[in-house]
Design an enzyme around this catalytic site. Structure first.
Site: not given
Ligand code: NAD
Length: 395
Positions: A137, A225
């Site tokens: 990510k 996140y």
């Protein structure tokens, strides 16, 4: 009471995995675990901080997946790790000869652990070589790159998973399960705070502070996140976002990226997500879910180890006891099961693209003084980790 929604063993890792804290980075010299008979071979691309401190140590303990090759621009570094895993020189590739992995049947998965601006090209090259891809990510830098990655995977009929380790982590999965059961009542607010300090002279931070390579500074690196957690805790997608930046433009670190971005997300249920990401604060990865009856508080909530969650607000509330496991090992074992047709892909490219779209909407809002930006993209998760990822929790 025991909640057990597991469809599979939590993790085929040894006892050592329970202590998957950054201290385990020093696990060099540990023996490589005996693997499953049909264990899947992975090539790790990019031997930077994350690969050396988390992923390679985890690969010593995984049974469903094993290290089959290393891809690096620094031969000595690759050689050191190859020796440690008992791999021959033929298992070492560089960025130029990378495409020859097509001729290596020992590699089934490519795990891309490069700066964000390199994710798309290496993903597409991996698919052209006939491999499955686990990509770190954030998925990429631009939305067009994400679309290109998804299309390449479909064309090659190969799996693409974005490495959202918290979707395989017991504290976060347990929180999702409690949210779905209504433990906090009706969800009202999810608050997430994600940040760390950065140093321009540190190579691992330098590209994160470069817009072209990171695609968005602290928001892309840490904020993702919080955005992902807000979405998976609520189990729904935002319809609108607003965001503001607080950046000291005289700070040489923030020539091209923002420092702190603070946002609000509005959800169809009426719940609000508010959060922040920052590159000039101590390491923080915390979230809180507030409902009409109780709160779930996780601090830390998304660290590599030591995450903990409390239920606050009920009478003598039983606290979840969640076993600690190796996020990266669990995530890689899961993807091996996806490739072997045993588990669903809970974090496919579309999941990565959704966060990218939301982050881009937030940046658009920042650039327009905090104006509301609509985020109705028609994305709907196919598999909810709360129902799919097996975690055994005692509460
Ligand atoms: P890093 O800078 O420590 O490592 C990057 C690697 O890429 C290095 O080995 C570097 O030599 C190599 N590289 C190749 N070409 C490069 C270039 N042109 N410029 C810079 N480096 C180049 O970064 P990292 O912390 O290991 O992060 C790698 C990826 O993993 C990023 O996408 C990051 O967002 C992601 N990440 C994910 C987590 C997680 O918890 N899932 C944690 C940290 C990092």
């Amino acid at each position: 009471m025991t909640i057990d929604v597991s469809r599979r063993r939590v993790l085929e890792l040894g006892v050592g995995a329970a202590l998957a804290t950054p201290a385990l980075a020093a696990a060099g010299g540990a023996p490589v675990a005996q693997r499953d008979r049909d264990s899947v071979g992975v090539a790790v691309v990019g031997l930077g901080k994350l690969s050396q401190e988390q992923i390679l140590p985890a690969l010593k303990r995984t049974k469903g997946v094993h290290l089959a090759a290393l891809v690096s621009g620094v031969p000595a570094k690759a050689k050191k790790w190859a020796t440690e895993f008992g791999l021959s020189d033929s298992a070492i590739y560089d960025y130029a000869n990378f495409d020859t992995i097509a001729r290596d049947p020992k590699i089934q998965i490519v795990y891309i652990v490069l700066p964000n601006s390199m994710h798309a090209d290496f993903t597409v090259r991996s698919f052209k070589a006939g491999k499955h891809v686990l990509c770190e990510k954030p998925m990429a830098v631009t939305l067009a790159e994400c679309e290109r990655m998804i299309a390449a995977g479909k064309a090659a009929k190969r799996q693409l998973m974005i490495a959202y380790r918290c979707q395989f982590e017991p504290v976060n999965v347990t929180a999702m399960q409690l949210m779905r059961k209504g433990t906090i009542g009706v969800p009202r607010l999810i608050n997430t705070v994600m940040g760390k300090q950065t140093t321009l002279s540190y190579s691992s931070d330098a590209w994160r502070l470069d817009m072209a390579m990171s695609g968005g500074g602290a928001l892309a690196d840490m904020g993702i996140y919080g955005i992902n957690a807000t979405r998976y805790l609520l189990g729904e997608e935002p319809t609108e976002v607003r965001a503001w930046a607080r950046t000291d433009k005289s700070d040489p670190r923030f020539k091209t990226v923002e420092d702190m971005i603070v946002w609000q997300m509005r959800f169809p249920s009426g719940a609000i997500g508010d959060g922040s990401s920052c590159f000039s604060q101590p390491g923080t990865m915390t979230w809180q879910a507030i409902g009409t009856e109780r709160r779930l508080v996780a601090d830390p909530g998304c660290f590599y180890g030591g995450n903990a969650m409390r239920i606050v607000g009920g009478q003598n509330e039983a606290q979840p006891k969640v076993a600690e496991i190796d996020h990266f090992g669990n995530e890689m074992n899961w993807f091996a099961d996806v490739v072997r047709g045993r588990s669903p892909n809970v974090a496919p490219g579309e999941e990565g693209l959704q966060d990218m779209r939301i982050m881009h909407a937030m940046m658009q809002s920042v650039n327009t003084g905090g104006a509301a930006v609509k985020t109705v993209y028609g994305y709907k998760r196919t598999y909810d980790p709360a129902a799919t990822v097996g975690i055994r929790t005692e509460i």
